[in-house]
Design a protein around this motif. Sequence first.
Motif, mmCIF file in Angstrom:
data_model
loop_
_atom_site.group_PDB
_atom_site.id
_atom_site.type_symbol
_atom_site.label_atom_id
_atom_site.label_comp_id
_atom_site.label_asym_id
_atom_site.label_seq_id
_atom_site.Cartn_x
_atom_site.Cartn_y
_atom_site.Cartn_z
ATOM 1 N N SER A 181 0.821 -1.211 0.000
ATOM 2 C CA SER A 181 0.000 0.000 0.000
ATOM 3 C C SER A 181 0.858 1.266 0.000
ATOM 4 O O SER A 181 0.370 2.346 -0.319
ATOM 5 N N CYS A 182 2.124 1.130 0.341
ATOM 6 C CA CYS A 182 3.061 2.262 0.307
ATOM 7 C C CYS A 182 3.674 2.430 -1.080
ATOM 8 O O CYS A 182 4.547 3.277 -1.274
ATOM 9 N N GLY A 183 3.247 1.604 -2.021
ATOM 10 C CA GLY A 183 3.793 1.690 -3.375
ATOM 11 C C GLY A 183 5.063 0.894 -3.573
ATOM 12 O O GLY A 183 5.708 0.973 -4.615
ATOM 13 N N GLN A 184 5.426 0.118 -2.588
ATOM 14 C CA GLN A 184 6.650 -0.680 -2.661
ATOM 15 C C GLN A 184 6.271 -2.089 -3.092
ATOM 16 O O GLN A 184 5.642 -2.816 -2.339
ATOM 17 N N ASN A 185 6.628 -2.457 -4.331
ATOM 18 C CA ASN A 185 6.200 -3.774 -4.815
ATOM 19 C C ASN A 185 7.347 -4.698 -5.201
ATOM 20 O O ASN A 185 7.128 -5.745 -5.775
ATOM 21 N N VAL A 186 8.570 -4.331 -4.861
ATOM 22 C CA VAL A 186 9.710 -5.213 -5.095
ATOM 23 C C VAL A 186 10.006 -5.892 -3.766
ATOM 24 O O VAL A 186 10.491 -5.274 -2.821
ATOM 25 N N LEU A 187 9.666 -7.178 -3.717
ATOM 26 C CA LEU A 187 9.778 -7.935 -2.478
ATOM 27 C C LEU A 187 10.763 -9.079 -2.630
ATOM 28 O O LEU A 187 10.953 -9.599 -3.727
ATOM 29 N N GLY A 188 11.350 -9.483 -1.517
ATOM 30 C CA GLY A 188 12.264 -10.618 -1.513
ATOM 31 C C GLY A 188 11.913 -11.563 -0.381
ATOM 32 O O GLY A 188 11.460 -11.136 0.680
ATOM 33 N N GLU A 189 12.126 -12.829 -0.605
ATOM 34 C CA GLU A 189 11.867 -13.857 0.406
ATOM 35 C C GLU A 189 12.970 -14.895 0.270
ATOM 36 O O GLU A 189 13.269 -15.346 -0.832
ATOM 37 N N ASN A 190 13.597 -15.276 1.375
ATOM 38 C CA ASN A 190 14.725 -16.200 1.263
ATOM 39 C C ASN A 190 14.361 -17.662 1.497
ATOM 40 O O ASN A 190 15.199 -18.530 1.327
ATOM 41 N N LYS A 191 13.133 -17.939 1.852
ATOM 42 C CA LYS A 191 12.724 -19.324 2.069
ATOM 43 C C LYS A 191 11.687 -19.700 1.021
ATOM 44 O O LYS A 191 10.613 -19.105 0.952
ATOM 45 N N ALA A 192 12.015 -20.691 0.227
ATOM 46 C CA ALA A 192 11.154 -21.077 -0.896
ATOM 47 C C ALA A 192 9.750 -21.446 -0.443
ATOM 48 O O ALA A 192 8.768 -21.040 -1.071
ATOM 49 N N HIS A 193 9.625 -22.167 0.644
ATOM 50 C CA HIS A 193 8.286 -22.580 1.083
ATOM 51 C C HIS A 193 7.458 -21.376 1.532
ATOM 52 O O HIS A 193 6.244 -21.352 1.336
ATOM 53 N N GLU A 194 8.091 -20.351 2.111
ATOM 54 C CA GLU A 194 7.344 -19.145 2.485
ATOM 55 C C GLU A 194 6.936 -18.355 1.250
ATOM 56 O O GLU A 194 5.841 -17.798 1.192
ATOM 57 N N LEU A 195 7.804 -18.316 0.254
ATOM 58 C CA LEU A 195 7.475 -17.639 -1.004
ATOM 59 C C LEU A 195 6.271 -18.309 -1.655
ATOM 60 O O LEU A 195 5.343 -17.636 -2.101
ATOM 61 N N GLU A 196 6.270 -19.636 -1.681
ATOM 62 C CA GLU A 196 5.154 -20.367 -2.280
ATOM 63 C C GLU A 196 3.844 -20.086 -1.548
ATOM 64 O O GLU A 196 2.788 -20.030 -2.174
ATOM 65 N N GLU A 197 3.916 -19.895 -0.245
ATOM 66 C CA GLU A 197 2.712 -19.605 0.545
ATOM 67 C C GLU A 197 2.231 -18.175 0.335
ATOM 68 O O GLU A 197 1.032 -17.926 0.249
ATOM 69 N N LYS A 198 3.152 -17.236 0.251
ATOM 70 C CA LYS A 198 2.795 -15.806 0.204
ATOM 71 C C LYS A 198 2.502 -15.285 -1.195
ATOM 72 O O LYS A 198 1.635 -14.422 -1.363
ATOM 73 N N ALA A 199 3.234 -15.755 -2.185
ATOM 74 C CA ALA A 199 3.167 -15.176 -3.539
ATOM 75 C C ALA A 199 1.762 -15.115 -4.132
ATOM 76 O O ALA A 199 1.404 -14.098 -4.741
ATOM 77 N N PRO A 200 0.934 -16.151 -3.987
ATOM 78 C CA PRO A 200 -0.417 -16.065 -4.592
ATOM 79 C C PRO A 200 -1.270 -14.913 -4.047
ATOM 80 O O PRO A 200 -2.167 -14.425 -4.728
ATOM 81 N N SER A 201 -0.970 -14.459 -2.841
ATOM 82 C CA SER A 201 -1.737 -13.367 -2.249
ATOM 83 C C SER A 201 -1.354 -11.995 -2.804
ATOM 84 O O SER A 201 -2.059 -11.025 -2.589
ATOM 85 N N PHE A 202 -0.220 -11.932 -3.523
ATOM 86 C CA PHE A 202 0.309 -10.654 -3.973
ATOM 87 C C PHE A 202 0.767 -10.705 -5.426
ATOM 88 O O PHE A 202 1.949 -10.600 -5.726
ATOM 89 N N PRO A 203 -0.156 -10.845 -6.362
ATOM 90 C CA PRO A 203 0.234 -10.940 -7.772
ATOM 91 C C PRO A 203 0.909 -9.668 -8.302
ATOM 92 O O PRO A 203 1.643 -9.728 -9.273
ATOM 93 N N GLU A 204 0.685 -8.517 -7.639
ATOM 94 C CA GLU A 204 1.281 -7.270 -8.093
ATOM 95 C C GLU A 204 2.748 -7.131 -7.694
ATOM 96 O O GLU A 204 3.456 -6.255 -8.195
#
Length: 71
Positions: A46-69
């Motif tokens: 919501s702050c306009g920051q859409n470049v995200l990083g995640e270092n754990k593959a399983h957490e990325l798989e869980e979170k990514a579908p919620s944030f297609p942008e």
Amino acid sequence: MGIKENILEIKKQIENACLRGKKQQKVDLVVVTKERNIGEIQEVLSCGQNVLGENKAHELEEKAPSFPEAK
């Protein structure tokens, strides 16, 4: 200090550092979402920051579908 305030402060620091530099460079801020919940990530987006990083593959798989942008 909250998420929004932290992001604004970091962006200001990046801008100031770039102004002090000899060459103008484009700098991308990558927000790492390690151990952050969905609500906190939504606040980052919501702050306009859409470049995200995640270092754990399983957490990325869980979170990514919620944030297609996010990149």
